[in-house]
Design an enzyme around this catalytic site. Structure first.
Site, PDB file in Angstrom:
ATOM      1  N   LYS A 290     -10.280  -4.455  -4.246  1.00 52.86           N
ATOM      2  CA  LYS A 290     -11.405  -3.579  -4.599  1.00 52.86           C
ATOM      3  C   LYS A 290     -10.938  -2.196  -5.029  1.00 52.86           C
ATOM      4  O   LYS A 290     -11.637  -1.509  -5.758  1.00 52.86           O
ATOM      5  CB  LYS A 290     -12.432  -3.517  -3.459  1.00 52.86           C
ATOM      6  CG  LYS A 290     -11.929  -2.982  -2.140  1.00 52.86           C
ATOM      7  CD  LYS A 290     -13.090  -2.848  -1.168  1.00 52.86           C
ATOM      8  CE  LYS A 290     -13.002  -3.801   0.003  1.00 52.86           C
ATOM      9  NZ  LYS A 290     -11.824  -3.641   0.885  1.00 52.86           N
TER      10      LYS A 290
ATOM     11  N   LYS B 235       0.822  -1.213   0.000  1.00 55.11           N
ATOM     12  CA  LYS B 235       0.000   0.000   0.000  1.00 55.11           C
ATOM     13  C   LYS B 235       0.856   1.264   0.000  1.00 55.11           C
ATOM     14  O   LYS B 235       0.447   2.273  -0.552  1.00 55.11           O
ATOM     15  CB  LYS B 235      -0.995  -0.021   1.162  1.00 55.11           C
ATOM     16  CG  LYS B 235      -2.074  -1.077   0.951  1.00 55.11           C
ATOM     17  CD  LYS B 235      -3.380  -0.782   1.641  1.00 55.11           C
ATOM     18  CE  LYS B 235      -4.431  -1.791   1.184  1.00 55.11           C
ATOM     19  NZ  LYS B 235      -5.668  -1.752   1.937  1.00 55.11           N
TER      20      LYS B 235
ATOM     21  N   LYS C 279      -3.048  -9.932  -6.175  1.00 57.23           N
ATOM     22  CA  LYS C 279      -4.346 -10.210  -5.542  1.00 57.23           C
ATOM     23  C   LYS C 279      -5.435  -9.317  -6.158  1.00 57.23           C
ATOM     24  O   LYS C 279      -5.169  -8.160  -6.486  1.00 57.23           O
ATOM     25  CB  LYS C 279      -4.192  -9.897  -4.049  1.00 57.23           C
ATOM     26  CG  LYS C 279      -5.437 -10.070  -3.226  1.00 57.23           C
ATOM     27  CD  LYS C 279      -5.177  -9.631  -1.793  1.00 57.23           C
ATOM     28  CE  LYS C 279      -5.574  -8.188  -1.580  1.00 57.23           C
ATOM     29  NZ  LYS C 279      -6.299  -7.918  -0.334  1.00 57.23           N
TER      30      LYS C 279
HETATM   31  N1  AQP Z   1      -8.439 -11.322  -3.567  1.00 59.01           N
HETATM   32  C1  AQP Z   1      -8.900 -11.837  -2.441  1.00 59.01           C
HETATM   33  N2  AQP Z   1      -9.094 -13.173  -2.328  1.00 59.01           N
HETATM   34  C2  AQP Z   1      -9.594 -13.711  -1.168  1.00 59.01           C
HETATM   35  N3  AQP Z   1      -9.927 -12.962  -0.093  1.00 59.01           N
HETATM   36  C3  AQP Z   1      -9.756 -11.630  -0.175  1.00 59.01           C
HETATM   37  N4  AQP Z   1      -9.990 -10.626   0.690  1.00 59.01           N
HETATM   38  C4  AQP Z   1      -9.647  -9.435   0.123  1.00 59.01           C
HETATM   39  N5  AQP Z   1      -9.199  -9.655  -1.130  1.00 59.01           N
HETATM   40  C5  AQP Z   1      -9.240 -11.004  -1.342  1.00 59.01           C
HETATM   41  C6  AQP Z   1     -10.533 -10.807   2.026  1.00 59.01           C
HETATM   42  O1  AQP Z   1     -11.643  -9.915   2.158  1.00 59.01           O
HETATM   43  C7  AQP Z   1     -11.706  -9.495   3.520  1.00 59.01           C
HETATM   44  C8  AQP Z   1     -11.880  -8.028   3.591  1.00 59.01           C
HETATM   45  O2  AQP Z   1     -10.750  -7.386   3.086  1.00 59.01           O
HETATM   46  P1  AQP Z   1     -10.494  -5.883   3.481  1.00 59.01           P
HETATM   47  O3  AQP Z   1     -11.509  -5.030   2.908  1.00 59.01           O
HETATM   48  O4  AQP Z   1     -10.359  -5.761   4.948  1.00 59.01           O
HETATM   49  O5  AQP Z   1      -9.080  -5.538   2.952  1.00 59.01           O
HETATM   50  P2  AQP Z   1      -8.149  -6.081   1.870  1.00 59.01           P
HETATM   51  O6  AQP Z   1      -7.691  -7.474   2.211  1.00 59.01           O
HETATM   52  O7  AQP Z   1      -7.067  -5.055   1.704  1.00 59.01           O
HETATM   53  O8  AQP Z   1      -9.108  -6.147   0.606  1.00 59.01           O
HETATM   54  P3  AQP Z   1      -8.973  -5.421  -0.756  1.00 59.01           P
HETATM   55  O9  AQP Z   1     -10.120  -5.842  -1.613  1.00 59.01           O
HETATM   56  O10 AQP Z   1      -7.607  -5.642  -1.331  1.00 59.01           O
HETATM   57  O11 AQP Z   1      -9.174  -3.904  -0.359  1.00 59.01           O
HETATM   58  P4  AQP Z   1      -8.313  -2.652  -0.695  1.00 59.01           P
HETATM   59  O12 AQP Z   1      -8.186  -2.599  -2.195  1.00 59.01           O
HETATM   60  O13 AQP Z   1      -9.074  -1.496  -0.128  1.00 59.01           O
HETATM   61  O14 AQP Z   1      -7.006  -2.847  -0.010  1.00 59.01           O
HETATM   62  C9  AQP Z   1     -10.451  -9.997   4.217  1.00 59.01           C
HETATM   63  O15 AQP Z   1     -10.778 -11.145   4.972  1.00 59.01           O
HETATM   64  C10 AQP Z   1      -9.543 -10.367   3.095  1.00 59.01           C
HETATM   65  O16 AQP Z   1      -8.673 -11.438   3.425  1.00 59.01           O
END
Ligand code: AQP
Length: 334
Positions: A200, A115, A197
């Site tokens: 979002k 990040k 990965k």
């Molecule tokens: N690609 C993924 N595959 C499986 N699980 C995923 N999670 C996120 N991306 C994947 C799981 O979703 C939950 C919530 O995630 P989060 O919103 O707390 O943060 P994150 O892991 O940083 O998710 P994003 O989508 O990548 O968000 P941004 O882009 O804002 O950083 C967690 O349980 C995570 O494991």
């Protein structure tokens, strides 16, 4: 332990429209714990502001994430559903645990490195101490089990280390939590780059399938997904993109990799990608319908949020009082 039930806690950041990664890796599994455990599912808006958010969008997405929780099967009568910023003990314990978390530990977190690289103009202290706040989220409720995608494994390990360290200094205070990582699709990869990965907040819309994408968009995104130069739907060396699609298809269509390989034996990528899109769109259609119904009733969402926050805040009191006492803070008798 809450009365006679063990505790589950998990959260999702309202930092964008949720993806099928968030769905398959986390939210889809949440309702399976509702009967046996005391479950807290939080919209972690404090975490979301570690990356700059537009205020109106953050507010809207907080409602949307709550509505998606319910649309994915979480009954607010059987689960505590709430927004993190409504329960001030999260920030309070977060600060306390900052003081029991080492600079070196935080420096090793891969999410911080990723990040920081993505947001080079805003590498703030919150982004760095994010895992200590996440530890607070979990430890506040004496959580035994944390259902998350595999990307959160490292943060969870750190939460366990922080709990163990605190317990070592002050005696048993926190339950040391275990992760629950699903067997299938624990790490859904980007459709544009299978080494990354699916996130979002990805700026490339074609890399990400969102839970609320309409069917034609889902079909189009899978059709455009990168593959490799071969043409066989199988696992193996150089097949990361196909393996990712196989794991998405397997999770939505409830099929094993062997079954998928047999099903598409002798058929090309075109057929396969169309099937992945159909399976995904079919599985998400009922979630989308329920989401739309819930979003039309904002008063109800506010009611759920208020009830969840009151319950959660009440349930943090014992742990917070124990923590304050053990650290040596003075207490005011009321
Ligand atoms: N690609 C993924 N595959 C499986 N699980 C995923 N999670 C996120 N991306 C994947 C799981 O979703 C939950 C919530 O995630 P989060 O919103 O707390 O943060 P994150 O892991 O940083 O998710 P994003 O989508 O990548 O968000 P941004 O882009 O804002 O950083 C967690 O349980 C995570 O494991």
């Amino acid at each position: 332990m809450y009365k006679d039930k063990k505790v589950v806690f998990s959260g999702v950041q309202p930092s964008g429209m949720l993806t099928i990664g968030n769905y398959l890796g986390a939210i889809q599994n949440f309702p399976t714990f509702s009967e046996q455990y005391r479950c807290y599912y939080c919209v972690v808006d404090l975490h979301a502001i570690t990356v700059r958010q537009n205020p109106a969008e953050l507010r809207r997405r907080t409602y949307e994430t709550l509505a998606l929780y319910m649309a994915c099967g979480l009954d607010p009568e059987k689960n505590v559903l709430f927004a993190q910023s409504h329960v001030s003990a999260h920030a309070e314990l977060g600060w306390i645990l900052d003081c029991y978390t080492m600079f070196g530990e935080l420096s090793r977190m891969t999410q911080f490195k990723d990040k920081s690289a993505k947001n080079a103009d805003n590498i703030n202290a919150g982004l760095f101490t994010y895992p200590a706040l996440m530890a607070a989220d979990i430890l506040l409720y004496q959580t035994e089990l944390v259902p998350v995608g595999s990307d959160q494994k490292q943060h969870l390990e750190l939460a366990r280390d922080i709990a163990t360290r605190f317990n070592g200094i002050y005696g048993d205070t926190f339950v040391v939590p275990e992760g629950f990582i699903p067997k299938a699709a624990a790490r859904v990869m980007s459709l544009a780059d299978p080494t990354k990965k699916m996130s979002k907040s990805d700026e490339n819309e074609n890399a990400v399938v969102r839970i609320l994408d309409p069917k034609d968009v889902i079909l189009r995104k899978f059709k455009r997904a990168v593959t490799d130069s071969g043409c066989e739907v199988r696992r193996g060396e150089g097949k990361a993109a196909i393996e990712n699609l196989m794991s998405i298809y397997g999770a939505f269509a409830k099929k094993t990799p062997e079954e998928i390989e047999r099903e598409f034996d002798g058929r090309g990528y075109g057929d396969f990608k169309a099937a992945v899109g159909e399976a995904c769109a079919d599985a998400l259609a009922p979630v989308q319908a329920e989401f739309n119904r819930l979003m039309a009733d904002k008063a109800y969402l506010e009611e759920v949020m208020a009830k969840g926050a009151a319950e959660a805040a009440h349930d943090t009191l014992r742990t917070m009082s124990k923590v304050r006492r053990k650290i040596g803070f003075t207490e005011i008798k009321r």
